[in-house]
Write a protein that holds these residues in place. Structure first.
Motif, short mmCIF file in Angstrom:
data_model
loop_
_atom_site.label_atom_id
_atom_site.label_comp_id
_atom_site.label_asym_id
_atom_site.label_seq_id
_atom_site.Cartn_x
_atom_site.Cartn_y
_atom_site.Cartn_z
N LEU A 6 0.84 -1.20 0.00
CA LEU A 6 0.00 0.00 0.00
C LEU A 6 0.87 1.25 0.00
N LYS A 7 1.83 1.28 0.88
CA LYS A 7 2.72 2.45 1.00
C LYS A 7 3.58 2.61 -0.26
N GLN A 8 4.15 1.49 -0.74
CA GLN A 8 5.00 1.56 -1.93
C GLN A 8 4.24 2.11 -3.13
N LEU A 9 3.04 1.60 -3.36
CA LEU A 9 2.26 2.05 -4.52
C LEU A 9 1.81 3.50 -4.37
N LEU A 15 1.14 10.11 -4.50
CA LEU A 15 -0.06 10.55 -3.79
C LEU A 15 0.26 10.71 -2.31
N THR A 16 -0.43 11.62 -1.67
CA THR A 16 -0.27 11.78 -0.23
C THR A 16 -1.25 10.85 0.48
N MET A 17 -0.98 10.60 1.75
CA MET A 17 -1.92 9.81 2.54
C MET A 17 -3.28 10.50 2.58
N GLN A 18 -3.27 11.81 2.67
CA GLN A 18 -4.52 12.57 2.74
C GLN A 18 -5.34 12.39 1.46
N GLU A 19 -4.67 12.40 0.30
CA GLU A 19 -5.39 12.22 -0.97
C GLU A 19 -6.07 10.86 -1.04
N VAL A 20 -5.35 9.82 -0.63
CA VAL A 20 -5.94 8.48 -0.68
C VAL A 20 -7.04 8.36 0.37
N ALA A 21 -6.80 8.88 1.55
CA ALA A 21 -7.80 8.83 2.62
C ALA A 21 -9.09 9.54 2.18
N ASP A 22 -8.96 10.71 1.56
CA ASP A 22 -10.14 11.45 1.09
C ASP A 22 -10.90 10.65 0.04
N TYR A 23 -10.17 10.01 -0.86
CA TYR A 23 -10.79 9.21 -1.92
C TYR A 23 -11.57 8.03 -1.33
N GLY A 33 -3.09 4.07 9.55
CA GLY A 33 -3.14 2.79 10.23
C GLY A 33 -3.10 1.62 9.26
N TYR A 34 -3.69 1.79 8.07
CA TYR A 34 -3.62 0.74 7.03
C TYR A 34 -2.17 0.54 6.60
N GLU A 35 -1.47 1.66 6.37
CA GLU A 35 -0.09 1.58 5.90
C GLU A 35 0.86 1.05 6.97
N SER A 36 0.54 1.27 8.21
CA SER A 36 1.41 0.79 9.29
C SER A 36 1.07 -0.64 9.70
N GLY A 37 -0.09 -1.13 9.24
CA GLY A 37 -0.51 -2.47 9.62
C GLY A 37 -1.28 -2.50 10.93
N TYR A 38 -1.50 -1.33 11.53
CA TYR A 38 -2.22 -1.23 12.80
C TYR A 38 -3.72 -1.46 12.61
N ASP A 58 -6.03 -7.94 -5.59
CA ASP A 58 -5.21 -9.15 -5.49
C ASP A 58 -3.74 -8.79 -5.23
N TYR A 59 -3.24 -7.76 -5.90
CA TYR A 59 -1.85 -7.36 -5.68
C TYR A 59 -1.67 -6.85 -4.25
N LEU A 60 -2.57 -5.98 -3.82
CA LEU A 60 -2.45 -5.44 -2.47
C LEU A 60 -2.49 -6.53 -1.41
N LEU A 61 -3.28 -7.56 -1.66
CA LEU A 61 -3.43 -8.65 -0.69
C LEU A 61 -2.37 -9.74 -0.82
N GLY A 62 -1.49 -9.59 -1.81
CA GLY A 62 -0.41 -10.56 -1.96
C GLY A 62 -0.79 -11.80 -2.74
N LEU A 63 -1.89 -11.74 -3.49
CA LEU A 63 -2.33 -12.91 -4.25
C LEU A 63 -1.70 -12.97 -5.64
#
Length: 118
Positions: A6-9, A15-23, A33-38, A58-63
């Motif tokens: 998630l963080k790498q992509l 993109l900033t965390m705020q941009e993705v969070a807003d979307y 918390g998603y990016e930290s695994g918390y 699938d990519y994000l989930l490692g499939l």
């Protein structure tokens, strides 16, 4: 794996965390918390995030190991059988399995192209 990808992509897409969070419709702290695994996002959030990051869930989930979604569906069976992570109803197909399938398909095509007996 999810948090790391998630963080790498996000960074790759500049993109900033705020941009993705807003979307996604969550607070920046929730997305962080998603990016930290918390925290773990819902399935709907994963789908939304994957659209924003132009990848597959699938990519994000490692499939899958392929971050870029296919631009068009490839119907060439020969090329498709080179894909390393094929499965049949969730059961992974080994390299030997794929070789056997390729051989069978080549045989079918060879038989089709033989001249018909009259």
């Amino acid at each position: 794996m999810f948090a790391k990808r998630l963080k790498q992509l996000r960074k790759k897409r500049k993109l900033t965390m705020q941009e993705v969070a807003d979307y996604v419709g969550v607070a920046k702290s929730t997305y962080a918390g998603y990016e930290s695994g918390y925290r773990q996002p819902t399935i709907e959030s994963i789908q939304t995030i994957s659209r924003k990051l132009r990848t597959s869930a699938d990519y994000l989930l490692g499939l899958t190991e392929f971050p870029e979604p296919p631009t068009e569906l490839n119907h060439n069976a020969k090329e498709y059988l080179n894909y390393e992570q094929l499965h049949w109803d969730g059961v992974p197909l080994e390299r030997d399995d794929l070789e056997l399938i390729r051989s069978l398909l080549e045989r079918v095509l060879r038989d089709r192209t033989l001249p018909k007996e009259e």
